[in-house]
Design an enzyme around this catalytic site. Sequence first.
Site, PDB file in Angstrom:
ATOM      1  N   ALA A  60     -14.261 -19.987 -38.184  1.00  0.00           N
ATOM      2  CA  ALA A  60     -14.503 -20.840 -39.345  1.00  0.00           C
ATOM      3  C   ALA A  60     -15.785 -21.626 -39.090  1.00  0.00           C
ATOM      4  CB  ALA A  60     -13.330 -21.797 -39.510  1.00  0.00           C
ATOM      5  N   GLY A  99     -11.232 -17.781 -36.807  1.00  0.00           N
ATOM      6  CA  GLY A  99     -11.032 -17.283 -38.167  1.00  0.00           C
ATOM      7  C   GLY A  99     -11.518 -15.849 -38.317  1.00  0.00           C
ATOM      8  N   GLU A 102      -8.853 -13.737 -37.161  1.00  0.00           N
ATOM      9  CA  GLU A 102      -7.746 -13.819 -38.134  1.00  0.00           C
ATOM     10  C   GLU A 102      -7.994 -12.884 -39.321  1.00  0.00           C
ATOM     11  OE1 GLU A 102      -7.870 -18.100 -38.195  1.00  0.00           O
ATOM     12  OE2 GLU A 102      -5.801 -18.192 -37.500  1.00  0.00           O
ATOM     13  N   GLU A 122      -9.943 -21.830 -30.621  1.00  0.00           N
ATOM     14  CA  GLU A 122      -9.685 -23.084 -31.356  1.00  0.00           C
ATOM     15  C   GLU A 122      -9.196 -24.209 -30.457  1.00  0.00           C
ATOM     16  OE1 GLU A 122      -9.067 -20.124 -32.484  1.00  0.00           O
ATOM     17  OE2 GLU A 122      -9.281 -19.989 -34.657  1.00  0.00           O
TER      18      GLU A 122
HETATM   19  C1  LIG Z   1      -5.206 -27.239 -48.408  1.00  0.00           C
HETATM   20  C2  LIG Z   1      -5.880 -27.147 -47.087  1.00  0.00           C
HETATM   21  C3  LIG Z   1      -5.623 -25.815 -46.430  1.00  0.00           C
HETATM   22  C4  LIG Z   1      -6.380 -25.738 -45.160  1.00  0.00           C
HETATM   23  C5  LIG Z   1      -6.170 -24.423 -44.496  1.00  0.00           C
HETATM   24  C6  LIG Z   1      -7.096 -24.343 -43.357  1.00  0.00           C
HETATM   25  C7  LIG Z   1      -6.893 -23.101 -42.663  1.00  0.00           C
HETATM   26  C8  LIG Z   1      -7.882 -23.030 -41.526  1.00  0.00           C
HETATM   27  C9  LIG Z   1      -8.121 -21.669 -41.251  1.00  0.00           C
HETATM   28  C10 LIG Z   1      -8.763 -21.203 -40.201  1.00  0.00           C
HETATM   29  C11 LIG Z   1      -9.204 -21.990 -39.098  1.00  0.00           C
HETATM   30  C12 LIG Z   1      -9.877 -21.387 -38.121  1.00  0.00           C
HETATM   31  C13 LIG Z   1     -10.368 -22.206 -37.025  1.00  0.00           C
HETATM   32  C14 LIG Z   1     -11.638 -21.638 -36.435  1.00  0.00           C
HETATM   33  O1  LIG Z   1     -12.027 -20.549 -36.622  1.00  0.00           O
HETATM   34  S1  LIG Z   1     -12.439 -22.762 -35.507  1.00  0.00           S
HETATM   35  C15 LIG Z   1     -13.826 -21.859 -34.896  1.00  0.00           C
HETATM   36  C16 LIG Z   1     -13.454 -20.918 -33.830  1.00  0.00           C
HETATM   37  N1  LIG Z   1     -14.639 -20.366 -33.259  1.00  0.00           N
HETATM   38  C17 LIG Z   1     -15.274 -20.943 -32.269  1.00  0.00           C
HETATM   39  O2  LIG Z   1     -14.873 -21.950 -31.760  1.00  0.00           O
HETATM   40  C18 LIG Z   1     -16.543 -20.261 -31.818  1.00  0.00           C
HETATM   41  C19 LIG Z   1     -17.574 -21.272 -31.517  1.00  0.00           C
HETATM   42  N2  LIG Z   1     -18.814 -20.638 -31.143  1.00  0.00           N
HETATM   43  C20 LIG Z   1     -19.034 -20.127 -29.924  1.00  0.00           C
HETATM   44  O3  LIG Z   1     -18.207 -20.113 -29.051  1.00  0.00           O
HETATM   45  C21 LIG Z   1     -20.418 -19.607 -29.670  1.00  0.00           C
HETATM   46  O4  LIG Z   1     -21.280 -20.195 -30.585  1.00  0.00           O
HETATM   47  C22 LIG Z   1     -20.520 -18.068 -29.780  1.00  0.00           C
HETATM   48  C23 LIG Z   1     -19.992 -17.577 -31.097  1.00  0.00           C
HETATM   49  C24 LIG Z   1     -19.770 -17.413 -28.627  1.00  0.00           C
HETATM   50  C25 LIG Z   1     -22.038 -17.673 -29.699  1.00  0.00           C
HETATM   51  O5  LIG Z   1     -22.596 -18.240 -28.545  1.00  0.00           O
HETATM   52  P1  LIG Z   1     -24.196 -18.278 -28.362  1.00  0.00           P
HETATM   53  O6  LIG Z   1     -24.755 -16.980 -28.687  1.00  0.00           O
HETATM   54  O7  LIG Z   1     -24.420 -18.866 -27.016  1.00  0.00           O
HETATM   55  O8  LIG Z   1     -24.714 -19.258 -29.476  1.00  0.00           O
HETATM   56  P2  LIG Z   1     -24.516 -20.824 -29.636  1.00  0.00           P
HETATM   57  O9  LIG Z   1     -23.232 -21.260 -29.090  1.00  0.00           O
HETATM   58  O10 LIG Z   1     -25.731 -21.520 -29.140  1.00  0.00           O
HETATM   59  O11 LIG Z   1     -24.425 -20.952 -31.213  1.00  0.00           O
HETATM   60  C26 LIG Z   1     -25.547 -20.653 -32.038  1.00  0.00           C
HETATM   61  C27 LIG Z   1     -25.554 -21.641 -33.191  1.00  0.00           C
HETATM   62  O12 LIG Z   1     -24.411 -21.391 -34.006  1.00  0.00           O
HETATM   63  C28 LIG Z   1     -23.655 -22.584 -34.178  1.00  0.00           C
HETATM   64  N3  LIG Z   1     -22.236 -22.195 -34.252  1.00  0.00           N
HETATM   65  C29 LIG Z   1     -21.561 -21.405 -33.416  1.00  0.00           C
HETATM   66  N4  LIG Z   1     -20.309 -21.234 -33.822  1.00  0.00           N
HETATM   67  C30 LIG Z   1     -20.185 -21.933 -34.966  1.00  0.00           C
HETATM   68  C31 LIG Z   1     -19.117 -22.140 -35.873  1.00  0.00           C
HETATM   69  N5  LIG Z   1     -17.920 -21.573 -35.701  1.00  0.00           N
HETATM   70  N6  LIG Z   1     -19.334 -22.931 -36.922  1.00  0.00           N
HETATM   71  C32 LIG Z   1     -20.544 -23.504 -37.153  1.00  0.00           C
HETATM   72  N7  LIG Z   1     -21.607 -23.332 -36.316  1.00  0.00           N
HETATM   73  C33 LIG Z   1     -21.415 -22.549 -35.242  1.00  0.00           C
HETATM   74  C34 LIG Z   1     -23.959 -23.386 -32.929  1.00  0.00           C
HETATM   75  O13 LIG Z   1     -23.706 -24.736 -33.161  1.00  0.00           O
HETATM   76  C35 LIG Z   1     -25.420 -23.071 -32.710  1.00  0.00           C
HETATM   77  O14 LIG Z   1     -26.177 -23.838 -33.616  1.00  0.00           O
HETATM   78  P3  LIG Z   1     -26.918 -25.158 -33.126  1.00  0.00           P
HETATM   79  O15 LIG Z   1     -27.696 -24.776 -31.910  1.00  0.00           O
HETATM   80  O16 LIG Z   1     -27.732 -25.548 -34.289  1.00  0.00           O
HETATM   81  O17 LIG Z   1     -25.860 -26.155 -32.807  1.00  0.00           O
END
Ligand SMILES: CCCCCCCC/C=C\C=C\CC(=O)SCCNC(=O)CCNC(=O)[C@H](O)C(C)(C)COP(=O)(O)OP(=O)(O)OC[C@H]1O[C@@H](n2cnc3c(N)ncnc32)[C@H](O)[C@@H]1OP(=O)(O)O
Length: 720
Positions: A60, A99, A102, A122
Amino acid sequence: MVDYRVEDQFAILEINNPPVNALSLHVREGLLNGVLRASADNNVKAIILIGKGKTFPSGADIKEFSRPGKAPWLPEVGHTIESSNKPVFSALHGTALGGGLEIALFSHYRIAEKTAKVGFPEVHLGLLPGAEGTIRLPRLTGLVIAMEMITSGRQVSAKEALKFGIVDKVVEGNLLKETKAFAKSVLGQPLEPRKLSLCGVKDADQVDKYYEAALKELLKKYRGVIAPVSCLKSIRGSAQLPYKEAAELERTLFSELMSGAQSAALRYSFFAERAASRWNLPNGASSANSKPLTIKSAAVIGAGTMGSGIAICLIRSGIPVILVEQNEKMLENALRNIGYILQGSVKLGRMTVDQRSDCLRILQGAASIEKLKDVDIVIEAVYENLKLKQEIFEKLDKICKPTALLCSNTSTLDIDLIASVTSKPDRVAGTHFFAPAYIMKLLENIYGSKTSPITVATIMDLGKKIGKISVLSKTCDGFIANRMNKIGTEAAFLVEEGALPHDIDQVLEDFGMPMGVFKVSDLSGIDIGWSIRQEMAKKQGITLTLETHYVSGERYSSLADRLYNLGRLGLKTGKGWYRYNNASNSRKPIIDPDVTDMILNHCEKLRIKRRQISPQEIIERCLYATVNEGFKILEEGVAEKPEDIDIVWQYGFSFPRYRGGPMFYASQVGLKKVYERICYYHESFPYSKHWLPSDLLKKLVSHPNEVPINLWMNYTNSKL
Ligand SMILES: CCCCCCCC/C=C\C=C\CC(=O)SCCNC(=O)CCNC(=O)[C@H](O)C(C)(C)COP(=O)(O)OP(=O)(O)OC[C@H]1O[C@@H](n2cnc3c(N)ncnc32)[C@H](O)[C@@H]1OP(=O)(O)O
């Protein structure tokens, strides 16, 4: 954000939201509309979900979590996928996480490219997989694997995912082509058995047993952390409840976590860590406009614990190192010791025997610095003495090639003073590693007034290459980490006023620190602090006695000096602030009544009236003094942003990540309240200048709009 095309009767939904294809609102809308469109199209036989660029969705969009979200939510998108009348294939590459995974679990089939990884990270954000991941994964893998994967956040390889039943096939080469080929082989088969919402959990009858065992482990491993237990409860629900009710339970647990302080801190930490790698110098140079040099060879001067640890970090990353030590015997010992440490890594499965041999092949010892003329970087790691360091840098300046970077592992000394003895101060910087250097993740890089942007870019880049989290600090006494750390000082005063060392340690550990300050002091050695205090006294031309209560108008506690005089040097002598059972080689601290007597005696001699001290006061005194110094560090530009400070604390002092760091913690308490307490303590303790309230903090509380945004949290709505 989701490109739609039809090829060979396949509707291809290509997710295009760089850099990680996060499932932002427009992606969710694109997927929902794309699946509905394809389902209604008679020319389409099957649907393929695939990511453009380097990855399938990695989760997400975490940035959306800090503002009110908008439908369609991920579960709605997911159910639309599952209930499509056409088979849906998720083609996974890169990192299919959270997500993203998922979405794949709502699909009827999953094909993974050989190098892909899948997982539910997460828990690291203080959350659980909230789009039915905790309900669906156990239906594929069984409870034990699902519990392990979801509560640890571990990413598993495509091969492992195949073994666990998470993916149906692992392919090599062109992922889309291979997915189409797989799809053709299963087209026409009934979809109902592929819908996880209609399947049961195979080992549901064992759920209580698995739950209890996993819970016991979690409570031990993640003391005070909420999310892993919520993950476990939700997985238990997947086995005990009908699908719909389990999904409702998951939603409730997810919402509780999402609105809680721990998740806010962990989400902040995720972005803070990435923000810390970006830097700006006062002269306009920045990580965006400065290119690092490539470091192909290095030298480390000083083969003590720190020098050897730094050498290990470099050789592990394939950078050849010359380790310099005047004393041949010490050098020999150090090289042998490095071999043992790497052997330990082999035993722990962290490296192979061949990798260890490769490391040792690129490590050589030298008894003089004359051999360093060709290296790209020198890191000096001799003991903390300015004169000695200046002598070394003067020599290096003459011996090393003009482009070589000259760095010091000093933890406190002014980089400008070290650089001043060289002809190229632009090439001089601090690279402060934390002990043990081959384990601790933090690298505090320090720039002086003449350090060039290229030098800064190179040391920041080097940190990343050797697997460290690099944070940049401007030079000052103690830099970010040691200058800010007031916990030890306040803890000693609290002991003089009425608390006992174990009371304070208990409160700090309950707060989430892995070890109390007095236990840490015993571990590192009472003599270390003693030498620093003696050195400081020498510089000021004063003599410290056991009755010294003020130094240059500042309150001073001689309690630790009393321990030193008694030969209680900590763990290594079996006695320090605690007692240790050396006969059984135990490192377990035991409360020692002799220490209590010593403290009471000390207070009597100095006529200090002891009083009852509350846990609240212990936390405030230890942390707010530190936070106040943090604001002064920001004010002076020593740290560029609060995120840098918090990352230093997380990785340098093991500050609990689920509290974000001292600056984030202060924002959660409320800056106004913190400021008022600092003012109160300043009035109560006028002889401790660390209680003099920071002007920046005062301004943030009274005129927040006048404070530049980088000086306060970019990633959170802090409470004022
Ligand atoms: C009525 C109300 C109902 C509500 C229902 C809600 C239901 C909710 C449903 C689903 C919920 C799901 C929860 C999730 O999915 S939480 C997210 C899970 N994923 C993660 O935690 C992954 C996080 N990211 C990483 O681990 C890494 O970024 C990776 C993907 C492995 C890539 O690594 P790398 O290549 O080293 O790159 P960076 O880490 O430097 O990332 C590059 C830039 O991208 C930004 N980033 C990364 N992931 C996300 C993300 N998930 N969301 C937003 N941005 C993300 C990261 O910040 C870097 O950008 P910046 O340098 O500008 O900070």
